[in-house]
Design a protein around this motif. Structure first.
Motif, PDB file in Angstrom:
ATOM      1  N   SER A  93       1.013  -0.913  -0.028  1.00 21.37           N
ATOM      2  CA  SER A  93       0.074   0.134  -0.123  1.00 21.37           C
ATOM      3  C   SER A  93       0.958   1.293   0.133  1.00 21.37           C
ATOM      4  CB  SER A  93      -0.636   0.166   1.232  1.00 21.37           C
ATOM      5  OG  SER A  93       0.011   0.129   2.324  1.00 21.37           O
ATOM      6  N   LEU A  98       0.152  -2.180   4.445  1.00 21.75           N
ATOM      7  CA  LEU A  98      -0.303  -3.456   4.003  1.00 21.75           C
ATOM      8  C   LEU A  98       0.454  -4.020   2.851  1.00 21.75           C
ATOM      9  CD1 LEU A  98      -3.666  -4.352   4.237  1.00 21.75           C
ATOM     10  CD2 LEU A  98      -3.531  -3.619   2.018  1.00 21.75           C
ATOM     11  N   ASP A 137      -6.666  -1.113   1.656  1.00 19.61           N
ATOM     12  CA  ASP A 137      -5.975  -0.245   2.410  1.00 19.61           C
ATOM     13  C   ASP A 137      -7.206   1.007   2.483  1.00 19.61           C
ATOM     14  OD1 ASP A 137      -3.716   1.468   3.504  1.00 19.61           O
ATOM     15  OD2 ASP A 137      -4.390   2.648   2.006  1.00 19.61           O
ATOM     16  N   TYR A 140      -9.650  -0.391   5.130  1.00 20.51           N
ATOM     17  CA  TYR A 140      -8.886  -0.415   6.363  1.00 20.51           C
ATOM     18  C   TYR A 140      -8.951   0.832   7.140  1.00 20.51           C
ATOM     19  CZ  TYR A 140      -5.780  -1.770   9.993  1.00 20.51           C
ATOM     20  OH  TYR A 140      -4.970  -2.233  11.346  1.00 20.51           O
ATOM     21  N   LEU A 146      -8.416  -5.501   9.896  1.00 19.41           N
ATOM     22  CA  LEU A 146      -7.944  -5.804   8.468  1.00 19.41           C
ATOM     23  C   LEU A 146      -8.945  -7.089   8.061  1.00 19.41           C
ATOM     24  CD1 LEU A 146      -5.504  -6.219   6.466  1.00 19.41           C
ATOM     25  CD2 LEU A 146      -4.750  -7.891   7.987  1.00 19.41           C
ATOM     26  N   ILE A 165      -2.616 -11.889   2.991  1.00 16.34           N
ATOM     27  CA  ILE A 165      -2.562 -10.236   3.156  1.00 16.34           C
ATOM     28  C   ILE A 165      -1.915 -10.111   4.526  1.00 16.34           C
ATOM     29  CG2 ILE A 165      -3.948  -8.276   3.328  1.00 16.34           C
ATOM     30  CD1 ILE A 165      -6.218 -10.234   1.964  1.00 16.34           C
ATOM     31  N   HIS A 167      -0.813  -7.013   7.542  1.00 15.16           N
ATOM     32  CA  HIS A 167      -0.703  -5.480   7.896  1.00 15.16           C
ATOM     33  C   HIS A 167       0.125  -5.290   9.098  1.00 15.16           C
ATOM     34  CE1 HIS A 167      -2.174  -1.401   8.713  1.00 15.16           C
ATOM     35  NE2 HIS A 167      -2.825  -1.441   7.616  1.00 15.16           N
TER      36      HIS A 167
END
Ligand code: F6R
Length: 613
Positions: A93, A98, A137, A140, A146, A165, A167
């Protein structure tokens, strides 16, 4: 077609990810990358080309002394955007917190990307995947969870996606998501794994949870919680898989392809003995009632791609010959774009080594929706295609690592031959005595394949003699047209030679214009075929145009002036000849490519499991 892995636990994350990716390399090798998450932040390492390049990048960064406890990794088969570092996964991200890896295709990525760009997101790659990162993102930042962000984002995605994924602010978990692309969770002790396929988990754990479509898993060090996309907790079974490490090692062979060619006699022997206790007894399949399978059926359609499609073409001859049922064969990618007359009187047979080929899955889904009975032949009874099947015939060829299929093809042919015999046995108008010679001969097949493999020095010499040519013709008639197609495909995919196959009778209707002394021809001449003499005439016609001719035959053809070279095959009936002739053709392609020093197990532009349409 792209492979993804994830790991959370106390062992060396980078090493676990790299070894997982190594076992998935058959799924793509355009680029590789991993992301590691620790209290210092998320670090991404990526390299263009094979995994080895990534290993060197990581070595140069000396990361092994960091306290990393989670990571994700990816190997890529390029779809959106060329093979480059920018397009390599993992993708981050904009705030660097992320990160994710993706296998699949996002069909509506363009609209989503335009919207995200308008909202201020910066894109650094040409991939569809980067859209998912920014989308999650964005969510989020709205919901600060998440799991919730992932659920909201995936509801906006169209297409196929398996995702891992992470974070930075929720470094106790990896979220794994599955929709129309395979994903499994490996359950360990104080550690858990995620992977596209079982080979990535061999030697790490035998306890596996299969995610289904529209499921996600919240994977922590000491727990795995699986939920549906609408947030409901699911009680998923943990299955035990028992695959030995040597199933994915070369065991002293130079390449997986030659190892897998050598495994064929054993695979065929086992398959025959599993389903036929003696030629006098009826052929049986566990969990398939053949009478029920063909009850009220007025048509069979066989759907497959590539090598599996060639097996389907051979089966068409076999079934029509023995059972008098109308059989059509369709490339799955074509089946899905045309009107077809499938209905509840159709038996649709899907053939797929991997069970993950997107075209075949879509076609079989359509056939099922039209009311067809579905039988699937696959080497992976745990694969996605199986969920559409009423009947499953496992190929039991063991994991096939080489991108070019060999042992799975021979296993498919053997299974299809047994199936056609079993269906014929249930036909009212068949005299079982007629089938006896085929069944007796079938028992001898593994030994004949062994004989071919023992004589590979001659095949090797022949392949080396012709390795300077850039074009090749393969000619056959009848049941062996598909054998010629498969032989040409093998040469094409691992040697990059323009090898084309033709029904020999068609030569004079056009392709003969291409013949001169730069065009070698490999002619398949099973002696006991109805068309043997006609094949010889077609070879004469080619010779008159100065083409070089190789005969692959079980006959004592004494035609030195006609053929430059002969590859001898043991005695076999025409009906069973595809099961035997395919093996010297595999060896011919193998030695041809090997003499050119090519990357046989991982030919350029290809991947083993084609999970995009
Ligand atoms: C060629 C080859 C491919 C596959 C095709 C279908 O050597 O392996 O042509 O046969 O991609 O794959 P499956 O059988 O997994 O559906």
């Amino acid at each position: 077609m792209c492979g993804i892995v994830g790991y959370i636990g106390n062992n060396a994350v980078d090493e676990i990810l790299l070894s997982g990716l190594k076992s998935l390399e058959y799924r793509g090798y355009d680029s590789a990358g991993i992301a590691l998450n620790d209290n210092q932040g998320i670090d991404v390492f990526r390299a263009k080309g094979k995994l080895q390049n990534l290993t060197e990048v990581i070595k140069a960064k000396h990361i092994s002394n960091r306290q990393v406890s989670q990571g994700i990794g990816h190997i890529r088969w390029a779809t959106h955007g060329e093979a480059s570092i920018e397009n390599a996964h993992p993708h981050l991200s904009n705030d660097g917190k992320l990160v994710l890896v993706h296998n699949g295709i996002i069909e509506n990525y363009k609209e989503l990307k335009d919207e995200l760009i308008k909202q201020g997101y910066h894109f650094f790659s040409q991939t569809d995947t980067e859209t998912i990162v920014h989308l999650i993102d964005r969510e989020y930042k709205r919901v600060s969870s998440l799991e919730q962000a992932v659920i909201r984002a995936i509801s906006m995605l169209k297409g196929a996606f398996a995702l891992c994924i992470m974070h930075h602010d929720e470094a106790d978990k990896i979220i794994a998501v599955r929709k129309n692309a395979p994903l499994i969770i490996g359950v360990g002790k104080n550690e858990n794994f995620i992977a596209s396929d079982i080979p990535a988990l061999i030697g790490k754990t035998q306890a596996i949870i299969h995610l289904e479509d529209n499921e996600l898993a919240i994977v922590k060090k000491d727990s795995v919680v699986v939920k549906s996309f609408d947030g409901k907790i699911l009680n998923k079974p943990v299955e035990t898989v028992n695959i030995a490490q040597d199933a994915i090692s070369k065991q002293g062979y130079k390449h997986f392809m030659i190892k897998e060619i050598n495994e064929q006699p054993q695979i065929v022997r086992k398959m025959i003995s599993t389903h036929m206790s003696s030629p006098q007894q009826s052929i049986r399949f566990e969990n398939i009632d053949i009478e029920e399978l063909i009850e009220n059926i007025d048509k069979i359609e066989i759907i497959a791609c590539g090598t599996s499609l060639h097996a389907a073409q051979v089966a068409q001859y076999m079934i029509e010959d023995l059972c008098n049922i109308n059989v059509t064969v369709e490339a799955a990618s074509e089946y899905i774009c045309k009107k077809h007359l499938t209905n509840n009187k159709t038996l649709s047979i899907g053939i797929s080594q991997s069970g993950e080929t997107a075209d075949t899955i879509t076609a079989i889904k359509q056939a099922k929706e039209k009311g067809a009975k579905i039988l699937i032949l696959t080497n992976r009874p745990d694969s996605s295609i199986v969920r559409y099947a009423k009947y499953v015939l496992p190929l039991n060829a063991g994991i096939e690592v080489s991108v070019a299929a060999t042992k799975s093809y021979t296993a498919q042919l053997t299974a299809l031959c047994l199936l056609s015999l079993a269906m014929a046995e249930k036909q009212k108008n068949t005299n079982p005595e007629q089938l006896l010679p085929i069944k007796q001969e079938l028992l001898m097949l593994p030994t004949k394949i062994e004989e071919v493999i023992y004589s590979s020095t001659t095949i090797k010499k022949c392949a080396e003699k012709y390795n300077g040519y850039k074009n090749f013709f393969y000619l056959a008639r009848g049941i062996n047209i598909a054998t010629a197609q498969e032989g040409a495909l093998k040469l094409k995919e691992i040697s990059y030679i323009n090898a084309n196959s033709y029904a020999a009778g068609e030569l004079k209707h056009g392709p003969i214009a291409l013949l001169d002394n730069n065009m070698p021809i490999l002619a398949l001449l099973p002696q006991h075929s109805k068309t043997f003499e006609k094949m010889l005439s077609n070879c004469e016609e080619a010779r008159a145009r100065h083409a070089h001719l190789i005969a692959m035959t079980n006959s004592e053809i004494n035609k030195k002036e006609l053929f430059d070279d002969t590859i001898n095959v043991p005695e076999i009936s025409e009906f069973l000849s595809p099961l035997l002739f395919s093996v010297p053709l595999q060896l011919f392609a193998y030695y041809f490519a090997d003499s050119l020093n090519l990357d046989i197990d991982q030919p350029r532009n290809l991947a083993k499991s084609v999970t995009v349409e």
